[in-house]
Design a protein around this motif. Structure first.
Motif, PDB file in Angstrom:
ATOM      1  N   ALA A   7     -20.728   2.621   2.838  1.00 60.26           N
ATOM      2  CA  ALA A   7     -20.558   2.252   4.249  1.00 60.26           C
ATOM      3  C   ALA A   7     -20.847   3.401   5.214  1.00 60.26           C
ATOM      4  O   ALA A   7     -20.454   3.381   6.363  1.00 60.26           O
ATOM      5  CB  ALA A   7     -19.164   1.694   4.505  1.00 60.26           C
ATOM      6  N   GLY A   8     -21.572   4.393   4.730  1.00 59.59           N
ATOM      7  CA  GLY A   8     -22.133   5.458   5.585  1.00 59.59           C
ATOM      8  C   GLY A   8     -21.217   6.043   6.642  1.00 59.59           C
ATOM      9  O   GLY A   8     -20.120   6.488   6.350  1.00 59.59           O
ATOM     10  N   ASP A   9     -21.694   6.033   7.885  1.00 56.18           N
ATOM     11  CA  ASP A   9     -21.023   6.732   8.985  1.00 56.18           C
ATOM     12  C   ASP A   9     -19.594   6.269   9.235  1.00 56.18           C
ATOM     13  O   ASP A   9     -18.768   7.033   9.693  1.00 56.18           O
ATOM     14  CB  ASP A   9     -21.826   6.581  10.277  1.00 56.18           C
ATOM     15  CG  ASP A   9     -23.142   7.331  10.196  1.00 56.18           C
ATOM     16  OD1 ASP A   9     -23.249   8.183   9.302  1.00 56.18           O
ATOM     17  OD2 ASP A   9     -24.036   7.055  10.992  1.00 56.18           O
ATOM     18  N   LYS A  10     -19.325   5.000   8.972  1.00 59.28           N
ATOM     19  CA  LYS A  10     -17.973   4.477   9.220  1.00 59.28           C
ATOM     20  C   LYS A  10     -16.927   5.295   8.487  1.00 59.28           C
ATOM     21  O   LYS A  10     -15.837   5.523   8.974  1.00 59.28           O
ATOM     22  CB  LYS A  10     -17.876   3.024   8.729  1.00 59.28           C
ATOM     23  CG  LYS A  10     -18.476   2.013   9.673  1.00 59.28           C
ATOM     24  CD  LYS A  10     -18.129   0.630   9.146  1.00 59.28           C
ATOM     25  CE  LYS A  10     -18.772  -0.464   9.971  1.00 59.28           C
ATOM     26  NZ  LYS A  10     -18.612  -1.752   9.290  1.00 59.28           N
ATOM     27  N   LYS A  11     -17.269   5.756   7.285  1.00 59.63           N
ATOM     28  CA  LYS A  11     -16.309   6.522   6.485  1.00 59.63           C
ATOM     29  C   LYS A  11     -15.984   7.874   7.130  1.00 59.63           C
ATOM     30  O   LYS A  11     -14.921   8.426   6.902  1.00 59.63           O
ATOM     31  CB  LYS A  11     -16.882   6.772   5.078  1.00 59.63           C
ATOM     32  CG  LYS A  11     -16.906   5.532   4.199  1.00 59.63           C
ATOM     33  CD  LYS A  11     -15.585   5.364   3.444  1.00 59.63           C
ATOM     34  CE  LYS A  11     -15.424   3.984   2.894  1.00 59.63           C
ATOM     35  NZ  LYS A  11     -16.154   3.693   1.703  1.00 59.63           N
ATOM     36  N   MET A  12     -16.896   8.391   7.916  1.00 55.92           N
ATOM     37  CA  MET A  12     -16.689   9.718   8.503  1.00 55.92           C
ATOM     38  C   MET A  12     -15.541   9.735   9.511  1.00 55.92           C
ATOM     39  O   MET A  12     -15.047  10.776   9.881  1.00 55.92           O
ATOM     40  CB  MET A  12     -17.983  10.225   9.159  1.00 55.92           C
ATOM     41  CG  MET A  12     -19.116  10.421   8.169  1.00 55.92           C
ATOM     42  SD  MET A  12     -18.637  11.489   6.796  1.00 55.92           S
ATOM     43  CE  MET A  12     -19.560  10.801   5.451  1.00 55.92           C
ATOM     44  N   ASN A  13     -15.137   8.547   9.976  1.00 54.77           N
ATOM     45  CA  ASN A  13     -13.999   8.460  10.907  1.00 54.77           C
ATOM     46  C   ASN A  13     -12.698   8.104  10.200  1.00 54.77           C
ATOM     47  O   ASN A  13     -11.697   7.822  10.852  1.00 54.77           O
ATOM     48  CB  ASN A  13     -14.302   7.415  11.989  1.00 54.77           C
ATOM     49  CG  ASN A  13     -15.372   7.919  12.943  1.00 54.77           C
ATOM     50  OD1 ASN A  13     -15.296   9.053  13.407  1.00 54.77           O
ATOM     51  ND2 ASN A  13     -16.376   7.114  13.204  1.00 54.77           N
ATOM     52  N   LEU A  14     -12.718   8.109   8.877  1.00 55.81           N
ATOM     53  CA  LEU A  14     -11.533   7.778   8.095  1.00 55.81           C
ATOM     54  C   LEU A  14     -10.443   8.836   8.311  1.00 55.81           C
ATOM     55  O   LEU A  14     -10.672  10.014   8.056  1.00 55.81           O
ATOM     56  CB  LEU A  14     -11.913   7.718   6.607  1.00 55.81           C
ATOM     57  CG  LEU A  14     -10.793   7.471   5.594  1.00 55.81           C
ATOM     58  CD1 LEU A  14     -10.326   6.019   5.650  1.00 55.81           C
ATOM     59  CD2 LEU A  14     -11.267   7.797   4.179  1.00 55.81           C
ATOM     60  N   PRO A  15      -9.246   8.443   8.776  1.00 57.54           N
ATOM     61  CA  PRO A  15      -8.173   9.427   8.935  1.00 57.54           C
ATOM     62  C   PRO A  15      -7.626   9.844   7.559  1.00 57.54           C
ATOM     63  O   PRO A  15      -7.277   8.994   6.746  1.00 57.54           O
ATOM     64  CB  PRO A  15      -7.087   8.675   9.730  1.00 57.54           C
ATOM     65  CG  PRO A  15      -7.751   7.427  10.236  1.00 57.54           C
ATOM     66  CD  PRO A  15      -8.836   7.104   9.262  1.00 57.54           C
ATOM     67  N   ILE A  16      -7.610  11.138   7.304  1.00 59.94           N
ATOM     68  CA  ILE A  16      -7.075  11.660   6.033  1.00 59.94           C
ATOM     69  C   ILE A  16      -6.072  12.766   6.347  1.00 59.94           C
ATOM     70  O   ILE A  16      -6.394  13.713   7.061  1.00 59.94           O
ATOM     71  CB  ILE A  16      -8.204  12.239   5.138  1.00 59.94           C
ATOM     72  CG1 ILE A  16      -9.254  11.167   4.808  1.00 59.94           C
ATOM     73  CG2 ILE A  16      -7.619  12.822   3.842  1.00 59.94           C
ATOM     74  CD1 ILE A  16     -10.504  11.718   4.123  1.00 59.94           C
ATOM     75  N   LEU A  17      -4.858  12.627   5.809  1.00 61.64           N
ATOM     76  CA  LEU A  17      -3.880  13.709   5.902  1.00 61.64           C
ATOM     77  C   LEU A  17      -3.720  14.292   4.503  1.00 61.64           C
ATOM     78  O   LEU A  17      -3.271  13.619   3.579  1.00 61.64           O
ATOM     79  CB  LEU A  17      -2.525  13.182   6.409  1.00 61.64           C
ATOM     80  CG  LEU A  17      -1.409  14.247   6.472  1.00 61.64           C
ATOM     81  CD1 LEU A  17      -1.735  15.356   7.467  1.00 61.64           C
ATOM     82  CD2 LEU A  17      -0.057  13.613   6.818  1.00 61.64           C
ATOM     83  N   HIS A  18      -4.116  15.553   4.351  1.00 57.65           N
ATOM     84  CA  HIS A  18      -4.074  16.248   3.056  1.00 57.65           C
ATOM     85  C   HIS A  18      -3.022  17.356   3.160  1.00 57.65           C
ATOM     86  O   HIS A  18      -3.186  18.318   3.916  1.00 57.65           O
ATOM     87  CB  HIS A  18      -5.469  16.826   2.768  1.00 57.65           C
ATOM     88  CG  HIS A  18      -5.620  17.400   1.400  1.00 57.65           C
ATOM     89  ND1 HIS A  18      -6.823  17.879   0.941  1.00 57.65           N
ATOM     90  CD2 HIS A  18      -4.725  17.581   0.386  1.00 57.65           C
ATOM     91  CE1 HIS A  18      -6.657  18.326  -0.310  1.00 57.65           C
ATOM     92  NE2 HIS A  18      -5.393  18.158  -0.662  1.00 57.65           N
ATOM     93  N   CYS A  19      -1.910  17.199   2.452  1.00 55.75           N
ATOM     94  CA  CYS A  19      -0.794  18.154   2.511  1.00 55.75           C
ATOM     95  C   CYS A  19      -0.687  18.933   1.201  1.00 55.75           C
ATOM     96  O   CYS A  19      -0.808  18.344   0.121  1.00 55.75           O
ATOM     97  CB  CYS A  19       0.521  17.397   2.714  1.00 55.75           C
ATOM     98  SG  CYS A  19       0.567  16.359   4.181  1.00 55.75           S
TER      99      CYS A  19
END
Length: 227
Positions: A155-167
């Motif tokens: 799904a290309g560019d859409k994934k680039m806006n995926l919020p990820i919190l890495h702790c």
């Protein structure tokens, strides 16, 4: 297959969080943890699902059987990875996502996450899923099968806006902070715009009060209340 531990939404159900435990654990551990910090009470419209992994033989532990999402050869960036069992775990997590979609929750209202190897499965799943999800909660973990990205990104560019919190704790003796930082570099290098890396000074391979507070803020921002 053990039934997942579930905290149903106490208000109108408009969002879901699916969270995977670490090696040799069960889903209920994290249900209790989220309850201890009153997270479900703060976001009553969210349903929480905590699956439990099947028992399998773990190569790193001389073939000892324990609850695990995939086989492990070592906990550092140079260890061999079992691509087949990691992908199988991703398919399983994705099946929980599909179930929620079937029940009327849109993918953008679903966060997946996990601790340690559970977090690794969540990150891999989010990057390869046919859906663009609401976010990823990655605790004390790493991005597995690094060499397969960004090719496997769906799904290309859409994934680039995926919020990820890495702790991650900088005193983690199991998943070293350097491995987490390598994953951070990869996410930034791939162009993820909403990837946040939080490092906790003095934290080992566990979870802390401040981290749980940060988790609640992340969920509230990624899955805001709907009227």
């Amino acid at each position: 297959m053990i039934e997942p531990a579930i905290i149903p939404a106490s208000d109108k159900h408009t969002a879901t969080l699916i969270f995977l435990h670490g090696l040799d654990d069960v889903g209920k551990t994290w249900l209790d943890e989220f309850n201890a910090f009153d997270i479900p009470k703060s976001i009553p419209y969210v349903k929480f699902i905590f699956p439990t992994a099947s028992i399998m033989k773990i190569s790193k532990n001389n073939g000892e059987s324990m609850a695990s999402w995939f086989d492990v050869y070592g906990f550092d960036q140079n260890a061999k990875e079992d691509q087949e069992s990691i992908e199988k775990a991703s398919q399983l997590l994705n099946s929980y996502v599909e179930e929620e979609i079937k029940n009327g929750i849109s993918p953008e209202r679903i966060i997946i996450g996990g601790f340690s190897m559970g977090g690794a499965v969540a990150l891999h799943t989010a990057l390869t899923s046919p859906h663009t999800l609401g976010g990823v909660l990655a605790l004390s973990t790493w991005l597995p099968l690094l060499g397969t990205f960004p090719k496997a990104l769906v799904a290309g560019d859409k994934k680039m806006n995926l919020p990820i919190l890495h702790c991650h704790g900088n005193k983690d003796t199991i998943i070293h902070i350097n491995w987490a930082r390598l994953s951070e570099e990869s996410f930034k290098g791939m162009g993820f715009k909403r990837y946040i890396f939080k490092e906790y000074d003095g934290m080992d391979h566990t979870n802390w009060n401040q981290e749980m507070k940060d988790i609640l803020v992340f969920i509230e921002q990624s899955l805001p209340k709907q009227d």
